[in-house]
Every structure is written in structure tokens, then in C-alpha cells.
Design a protein around this motif. Structure first.
Motif, PDB file in Angstrom:
ATOM      1  N   LEU A  16       0.829  -1.209   0.000  1.00 27.75           N
ATOM      2  CA  LEU A  16       0.000   0.000   0.000  1.00 27.75           C
ATOM      3  C   LEU A  16       0.862   1.257   0.000  1.00 27.75           C
ATOM      4  O   LEU A  16       0.553   2.241  -0.686  1.00 27.75           O
ATOM      5  CB  LEU A  16      -0.950   0.005   1.201  1.00 27.75           C
ATOM      6  CG  LEU A  16      -2.078  -1.017   1.154  1.00 27.75           C
ATOM      7  CD1 LEU A  16      -2.865  -1.003   2.466  1.00 27.75           C
ATOM      8  CD2 LEU A  16      -2.998  -0.737  -0.019  1.00 27.75           C
ATOM      9  N   ARG A  17       1.956   1.233   0.748  1.00 29.01           N
ATOM     10  CA  ARG A  17       2.871   2.375   0.791  1.00 29.01           C
ATOM     11  C   ARG A  17       3.500   2.593  -0.583  1.00 29.01           C
ATOM     12  O   ARG A  17       3.602   3.721  -1.069  1.00 29.01           O
ATOM     13  CB  ARG A  17       3.948   2.149   1.841  1.00 29.01           C
ATOM     14  CG  ARG A  17       4.836   3.364   2.034  1.00 29.01           C
ATOM     15  CD  ARG A  17       5.877   3.165   3.125  1.00 29.01           C
ATOM     16  NE  ARG A  17       5.272   2.792   4.386  1.00 29.01           N
ATOM     17  CZ  ARG A  17       5.623   1.724   5.103  1.00 29.01           C
ATOM     18  NH1 ARG A  17       6.580   0.921   4.682  1.00 29.01           N
ATOM     19  NH2 ARG A  17       5.041   1.464   6.242  1.00 29.01           N
ATOM     20  N   GLU A  19       2.263   1.635  -3.508  1.00 29.76           N
ATOM     21  CA  GLU A  19       1.205   2.108  -4.412  1.00 29.76           C
ATOM     22  C   GLU A  19       0.944   3.598  -4.209  1.00 29.76           C
ATOM     23  O   GLU A  19       0.763   4.342  -5.167  1.00 29.76           O
ATOM     24  CB  GLU A  19      -0.090   1.319  -4.199  1.00 29.76           C
ATOM     25  CG  GLU A  19      -0.050  -0.097  -4.688  1.00 29.76           C
ATOM     26  CD  GLU A  19      -0.012  -0.200  -6.203  1.00 29.76           C
ATOM     27  OE1 GLU A  19      -0.352   0.775  -6.900  1.00 29.76           O
ATOM     28  OE2 GLU A  19       0.360  -1.270  -6.692  1.00 29.76           O
ATOM     29  N   SER A  20       0.931   4.023  -2.966  1.00 30.19           N
ATOM     30  CA  SER A  20       0.720   5.435  -2.660  1.00 30.19           C
ATOM     31  C   SER A  20       1.859   6.291  -3.199  1.00 30.19           C
ATOM     32  O   SER A  20       1.630   7.370  -3.764  1.00 30.19           O
ATOM     33  CB  SER A  20       0.585   5.615  -1.149  1.00 30.19           C
ATOM     34  OG  SER A  20       0.492   6.979  -0.829  1.00 30.19           O
ATOM     35  N   GLU A  21       3.080   5.813  -3.038  1.00 34.25           N
ATOM     36  CA  GLU A  21       4.240   6.547  -3.560  1.00 34.25           C
ATOM     37  C   GLU A  21       4.166   6.647  -5.085  1.00 34.25           C
ATOM     38  O   GLU A  21       4.431   7.694  -5.663  1.00 34.25           O
ATOM     39  CB  GLU A  21       5.535   5.863  -3.139  1.00 34.25           C
ATOM     40  CG  GLU A  21       6.767   6.615  -3.568  1.00 34.25           C
ATOM     41  CD  GLU A  21       8.048   5.926  -3.136  1.00 34.25           C
ATOM     42  OE1 GLU A  21       9.078   6.151  -3.802  1.00 34.25           O
ATOM     43  OE2 GLU A  21       8.039   5.155  -2.145  1.00 34.25           O
ATOM     44  N   TYR A  22       3.774   5.559  -5.732  1.00 35.11           N
ATOM     45  CA  TYR A  22       3.643   5.579  -7.190  1.00 35.11           C
ATOM     46  C   TYR A  22       2.590   6.595  -7.623  1.00 35.11           C
ATOM     47  O   TYR A  22       2.784   7.354  -8.567  1.00 35.11           O
ATOM     48  CB  TYR A  22       3.288   4.192  -7.730  1.00 35.11           C
ATOM     49  CG  TYR A  22       2.821   4.234  -9.159  1.00 35.11           C
ATOM     50  CD1 TYR A  22       3.692   4.576 -10.187  1.00 35.11           C
ATOM     51  CD2 TYR A  22       1.501   3.967  -9.483  1.00 35.11           C
ATOM     52  CE1 TYR A  22       3.250   4.651 -11.506  1.00 35.11           C
ATOM     53  CE2 TYR A  22       1.054   4.038 -10.785  1.00 35.11           C
ATOM     54  CZ  TYR A  22       1.936   4.375 -11.790  1.00 35.11           C
ATOM     55  OH  TYR A  22       1.498   4.464 -13.082  1.00 35.11           O
ATOM     56  N   GLU A  23       1.454   6.611  -6.940  1.00 32.83           N
ATOM     57  CA  GLU A  23       0.384   7.550  -7.301  1.00 32.83           C
ATOM     58  C   GLU A  23       0.856   8.997  -7.193  1.00 32.83           C
ATOM     59  O   GLU A  23       0.400   9.859  -7.935  1.00 32.83           O
ATOM     60  CB  GLU A  23      -0.852   7.335  -6.421  1.00 32.83           C
ATOM     61  CG  GLU A  23      -1.644   6.109  -6.802  1.00 32.83           C
ATOM     62  CD  GLU A  23      -2.171   6.162  -8.226  1.00 32.83           C
ATOM     63  OE1 GLU A  23      -2.669   7.215  -8.659  1.00 32.83           O
ATOM     64  OE2 GLU A  23      -2.078   5.132  -8.909  1.00 32.83           O
ATOM     65  N   SER A  24       1.795   9.271  -6.283  1.00 29.54           N
ATOM     66  CA  SER A  24       2.271  10.646  -6.125  1.00 29.54           C
ATOM     67  C   SER A  24       3.240  11.066  -7.229  1.00 29.54           C
ATOM     68  O   SER A  24       3.445  12.262  -7.443  1.00 29.54           O
ATOM     69  CB  SER A  24       2.927  10.825  -4.750  1.00 29.54           C
ATOM     70  OG  SER A  24       4.171  10.165  -4.702  1.00 29.54           O
ATOM     71  N   ARG A  26       3.106   9.575 -10.475  1.00 28.84           N
ATOM     72  CA  ARG A  26       2.495   9.176 -11.736  1.00 28.84           C
ATOM     73  C   ARG A  26       2.140  10.396 -12.586  1.00 28.84           C
ATOM     74  O   ARG A  26       1.717  11.419 -12.069  1.00 28.84           O
ATOM     75  CB  ARG A  26       1.222   8.400 -11.387  1.00 28.84           C
ATOM     76  CG  ARG A  26       0.495   7.756 -12.478  1.00 28.84           C
ATOM     77  CD  ARG A  26      -0.675   7.000 -11.847  1.00 28.84           C
ATOM     78  NE  ARG A  26      -1.848   6.856 -12.636  1.00 28.84           N
ATOM     79  CZ  ARG A  26      -2.573   7.801 -13.205  1.00 28.84           C
ATOM     80  NH1 ARG A  26      -2.224   9.043 -13.071  1.00 28.84           N
ATOM     81  NH2 ARG A  26      -3.646   7.540 -13.894  1.00 28.84           N
ATOM     82  N   ARG A  88       6.817   3.306 -11.947  1.00 30.65           N
ATOM     83  CA  ARG A  88       6.212   2.271 -11.104  1.00 30.65           C
ATOM     84  C   ARG A  88       7.234   1.186 -10.787  1.00 30.65           C
ATOM     85  O   ARG A  88       7.352   0.739  -9.645  1.00 30.65           O
ATOM     86  CB  ARG A  88       4.991   1.670 -11.784  1.00 30.65           C
ATOM     87  CG  ARG A  88       4.301   0.628 -10.926  1.00 30.65           C
ATOM     88  CD  ARG A  88       3.076   0.073 -11.626  1.00 30.65           C
ATOM     89  NE  ARG A  88       2.479  -0.973 -10.850  1.00 30.65           N
ATOM     90  CZ  ARG A  88       1.584  -0.788  -9.888  1.00 30.65           C
ATOM     91  NH1 ARG A  88       1.175   0.427  -9.600  1.00 30.65           N
ATOM     92  NH2 ARG A  88       1.099  -1.811  -9.214  1.00 30.65           N
TER      93      ARG A  88
END
Length: 110
Positions: A16-17, A19-24, A26, A88
Motif C-alpha cells: 500500500l505504501r 502504491e501510494s508513492e507511485y500515485e504521487s 504518476r 512504477r
């Protein structure tokens, strides 16, 4: 039929961490196209995507006298996908996660 393994809580939090870092970090194709509309001839969309060398070349040649700018109209979406794939992969690798086709699988012993 394959059984799905539930990840231990600490691994789930790690995923989850990541994924959150990737979303920031992206990039969004709509934003790239919007930047292209307003500053395409100066390579603004290339700066947004991290293509600094090409951006500077476009800046000093006015987008290859407009030719590169026009060509980029058709290449932006693919470039955004490539940039996002690379970002990613880097984020997942930093967290020790093997990323398989945008699905996550935890590497054992890592």
C-alpha cells in the motif's frame, strides 16, 4: 483452481505504501496534452514527462520549427505510459516488490 494467498499485514502495508508513492509520481496524459496545447512549441510537455534533453532541444528550435511539436501530438500518450511504467518499476523495486504487469507480488526473502 489456484488459491490466493493473503499477504501478512506488514507486507500488505508495504504494498500500500509503494502504491501510494507511485500515485504521487504518476504522470497524467490529460495534463501532458494540456501542457502541449499551451507550450508545445517550447517543449513544456517534455519537461513535464522528464525528457529534459529533448525539451531543451525543442525550446531552442521552437519545437523543430513546429515539426516535433506536431509529431508529439501522436506520441504523448505512449510516452506517458512508458514514463509511468518506469516510475512504477522504480518505486516497486525500492520497496522490494516484484511488479508483474501492474500486479504486485512480494519477492520471498527480500
Amino acid at each position: 483452481m489456484t488459491e490466493s494467498r493473503a499477504l501478512p499485514e506488514w507486507e500488505r502495508i508495504s504494498v500500500l505504501r509503494a502504491e501510494s508513492e507511485y500515485e504521487s509520481v504518476r504522470k497524467d496524459a490529460r495534463v501532458a496534452y494540456l501542457i502541449w496545447v499551451f507550450s508545445g512549441i517550447f517543449g513544456g510537455h517534455r519537461f513535464y514527462l522528464g525528457d529534459t534533453g529533448r525539451s531543451i532541444a525543442m525550446l531552442f528550435t521552437l519545437g523543430g520549427l513546429g515539426v516535433w511539436t506536431l509529431i508529439d501530438l501522436f506520441l504523448i500518450r505512449g510516452r506517458v505510459r512508458a514514463v509511468n511504467r518506469a516510475r512504477r518499476a522504480a518505486v516497486m523495486a525500492r520497496h522490494g516488490i516484484i511488479d508483474v504487469a501492474f500486479g504486485s507480488e512480494r519477492r520471498l526473502g527480500g
